[in-house]
Enzyme design. Structure first.
Site, mmCIF file in Angstrom:
data_model
loop_
_atom_site.group_PDB
_atom_site.id
_atom_site.type_symbol
_atom_site.label_atom_id
_atom_site.label_comp_id
_atom_site.label_asym_id
_atom_site.label_seq_id
_atom_site.Cartn_x
_atom_site.Cartn_y
_atom_site.Cartn_z
ATOM 1 N N GLU A 1 42.351 43.223 34.229
ATOM 2 C CA GLU A 1 41.309 43.617 35.177
ATOM 3 C C GLU A 1 40.191 44.391 34.482
ATOM 4 O OE1 GLU A 1 41.320 41.911 37.763
ATOM 5 O OE2 GLU A 1 42.095 43.106 39.434
ATOM 6 N N THR B 1 32.167 41.751 41.231
ATOM 7 C CA THR B 1 32.972 42.945 41.478
ATOM 8 C C THR B 1 32.286 44.204 40.964
ATOM 9 O OG1 THR B 1 35.011 41.646 41.357
ATOM 10 C CG2 THR B 1 35.218 44.030 41.088
#
Length: 312
Positions: free
Chosen positions: A131, A184
């Site tokens: 991530e 994101t």
């Protein structure tokens, strides 16, 4: 073993009021990773399918192979070689845990190929590094449920403390992905650094209520608690027709409806599969009336997480 094929599921993060601390896995879609051993040391990305050429082919900069490199370094393995293929089965920037699914499938496949030196729970920090590679933030609310399955709570990041709670057996998720993309990093950038005491207290009450509602199988409490007064009001402006789609879901029986992860996907929770399907139809129709195509997935909460699909 010389070959592993692994699957990791899509996920819904935040779950309304639980920004960066709640997440759950669904049954599908998900990403698939294949690994072949090779004689020469080093990791090579052989193929990436479904990304339209957008993901980096440099192994250190790709979430799926980056986690493998971190795992090998941790284990002190320096002479290992493999080729990797990634099958992207969900859009990038979808709010469905796309990078998390890749990272989890990658680290689970590599661990299996190495004869499982680490337990499943021990793989979480490595998946979180995926991530970090993908979005710059090593959050666990997608990789946690993708790796462990079920409804996951991240109690603390320092030290990392992650656990799962039971959910009602008849609780279904409707996940709708409109054909738009939200980065994101951008979705995190617009968030405020400070919130009011009033909103903090309200959010804490909803977080506690949602946990209690899930564990007690109290659908009314679940519904009352699915209110986000901090994140949703800011991020929802990035999603066209958000308020209309949400209200349509609530008007047709959803317990609650909000943004999945950083968006643009939206999710709703419903009691029973028929309700969940009906909610999906009306959400999709509301997007369509605004000229936005979308895809819909209806699923129980996935309790198993990743799967080893094939090995030899």
């Amino acid at each position: 073993m010389n070959y592993i094929k692994a699957f990791a599921p899509a996920t819904v993060a935040n779950v309304s009021c639980g920004f960066d601390i709640f997440g759950f896995a669904i049954e599908e879609p998900g990403d698939v990773v294949e690994i072949w051993r090779r004689d020469e040391p080093g990791i090579i990305i052989k193929d990436i399918f479904g990304d339209e050429g957008r993901l980096p082919r440099n192994p250190e900069k790709n979430a799926v192979t980056g986690v493998m490199i971190h795992l090998l370094k941790h284990l002190g393995i320096t002479n290992f070689g493999c080729e990797v293929a990634l099958h992207k089965n969900m859009p990038l920037g979808s709010g469905m845990g796309s990078s998390a699914a890749s990272a989890v499938a990658g680290v689970v496949a590599m661990n299996e190929l190495l004869d499982c030196p680490l337990a499943r729970t021990e793989l979480l920090p490595f998946a979180m590094e995926g991530e970090r590679i993908a979005s710059g933030s090593a959050h666990a609310d997608n990789v946690g449920p993708a790796l462990l399955g079920g409804f996951v709570i991240i109690r603390s990041y320092s030290p990392l403390d992650v656990f799962s709670i039971p959910v009602p057996k008849d609780l279904y998720c409707t996940l709708v992905h409109p054909d738009i993309e939200i980065n994101t990093k951008d979705a995190r950038y617009i968030l405020r650094d400070e919130v009011s005491l009033k909103n903090t207290i309200s959010q804490m009450g909803n977080v506690a209520g949602l946990v209690a509602g899930l564990m007690k199988e109290d659908y009314d409490l679940i519904s009352r608690s699915m209110v986000d007064v901090i994140i949703e009001p800011v991020r929802s402006i990035l999603i066209p027709e958000f308020n209309k789609v949400k209200q349509a879901a609530l008007d047709h029986g959803a317990l609650g409806c909000s943004i999945s992860g950083s968006g643009p996907s939206m999710f709703a929770l419903s009691r029973g599969i028929e309700n969940a399907k009906k909610v999906g139809e009306v959400m999709k129709r509301t997007f369509s009336e605004a000229g936005i195509e979308s895809s819909t997935h209806v699923s129980l909460i996935n309790q198993g997480g990743p799967l080893i699909m094939e090995k030899n």
